[in-house]
Scaffold this active site. Sequence first.
Site, PDB file in Angstrom:
ATOM      1  N   ARG A  62      10.986  -9.106 -14.797  1.00 31.01           N
ATOM      2  CA  ARG A  62       9.750  -9.158 -15.715  1.00 31.01           C
ATOM      3  C   ARG A  62       9.060 -10.403 -15.188  1.00 31.01           C
ATOM      4  O   ARG A  62       7.682 -10.187 -15.367  1.00 31.01           O
ATOM      5  CB  ARG A  62      10.375  -9.523 -17.038  1.00 31.01           C
ATOM      6  N   TYR A 111     -15.613   1.389 -23.805  1.00 32.38           N
ATOM      7  CA  TYR A 111     -14.658   2.153 -23.843  1.00 32.38           C
ATOM      8  C   TYR A 111     -13.801   2.346 -25.091  1.00 32.38           C
ATOM      9  O   TYR A 111     -13.414   1.172 -25.692  1.00 32.38           O
ATOM     10  CB  TYR A 111     -13.493   1.626 -22.649  1.00 32.38           C
ATOM     11  N   ASP A 164     -15.188  -5.689 -17.876  1.00 32.40           N
ATOM     12  CA  ASP A 164     -14.388  -4.529 -17.533  1.00 32.40           C
ATOM     13  C   ASP A 164     -15.175  -3.997 -16.338  1.00 32.40           C
ATOM     14  O   ASP A 164     -16.253  -3.467 -16.445  1.00 32.40           O
ATOM     15  CB  ASP A 164     -14.286  -3.935 -18.602  1.00 32.40           C
TER      16      ASP A 164
END
Length: 380
Positions: free
Chosen positions: A46, A98, A169
């Site tokens: 991880r 979005y 973005d």
Amino acid sequence: MKFATKAIHAGVHPDPSTGAVMTPIYQTSTYAQRAPGDHDGYQYGRGDNPTRNVLQENLAALENGTHAIVYSSGIAALDAVLRLLEPGDHVIAQSDLYGGSYRLMVTQYERYGISFDFVNLKEARDLSTLVKAETKLVWLETPTNPMLTLIDIKAACEAVKGRALVAVDNTFASPYLQNPLDLGADIVHHSATKYLGGHSDVLQGAIIVKDDALAQHFKRVQNHVGAIPGPQDCFLVLRGIKTLHLRVQRASENALQIAKFLHAHPKVNHIYYPGLKDHAQHELATRQMRMYGAMLSFDLHTDTLEHASKLLSSTSLFTLAESLGGVESLIGHPATMTHASIPREQRLSVGLTDSLIRLSIGVEDVDDLIGDLEGALGGL
Ligand SMILES: *Cc1c(COP(=O)(O)O)cnc(C)c1O
């Protein structure tokens, strides 16, 4: 290094254990230690994975940042950004985001006492009066989906003047067409599912920054929250990036030709593509982007769901599907697919009509793509 060289070489070195030229997929969850704490920086999957680290180094270079941090999806990457916020903080986001980004903000973060204003930021200078003392984040997306509206990133960053973090973005443009960090943004976000992966076979998200404290936050979120991509997915995105410049260049060339074809077609009403001279923000697009991208939308003179639906089911090369940015061309219907949750009146007010059709142009032969659209439009 220039962009095309970075896409292929940045962060990529022959594997130290074998000399393998292509980055191996380190399919392991854990790493052997010689004695407690005596290891080579890898303890548990991880926290770190060598395949993931190579991809991150490559992505940082593509966006001219110092650090990239990847997550299991674009939405998980946005979630990592929103975890910078505390109860009481305020966020300004663009109104035509979005859909999934809007949904994450409103359904998951408003209940923790974070407030969001969704505003039309076409006039980027408006931001200077909208930023309040509590405003910690400004979230921009350009060009937008599906109306292909642009935000002037440089003007927006100048209007915010460091009073809040500015995140962009950059999914629709890809790093090949614009680099927001160079224009003053603090954070770049990608749904790597789209152009970076480029082959519609993987979901992934990425954050790129050039500030150490921000990088530490994003790295901690990877390990503490755990929405990490697996090594195979990192390999796929790394492989996709090797042809990013070739794919986006060809797809953008195809899109411009298709936009011109649709513009001249008698059944097409309005076409939204920043590369056309009559797009309201053509000048900004020319200044801000290296090419005009491979996304475009258009609607029909006969603005009915029936006509749209007939067109959508009569193409043979364009596949009717959500998503974008792959080598294959896709066709979509925002009113019933991606934007179905928005009330009709609200949709119409921004030009998202019943017959609006969105195309993600791929890298097939452009004559075949135009022939497919010609046939489908002819059958209406
Ligand atoms: C697809 C997309 C996202 C979400 O990314 P996922 O990888 O699907 O989670 C965010 N922003 C934009 C602009 C997108 O197109």
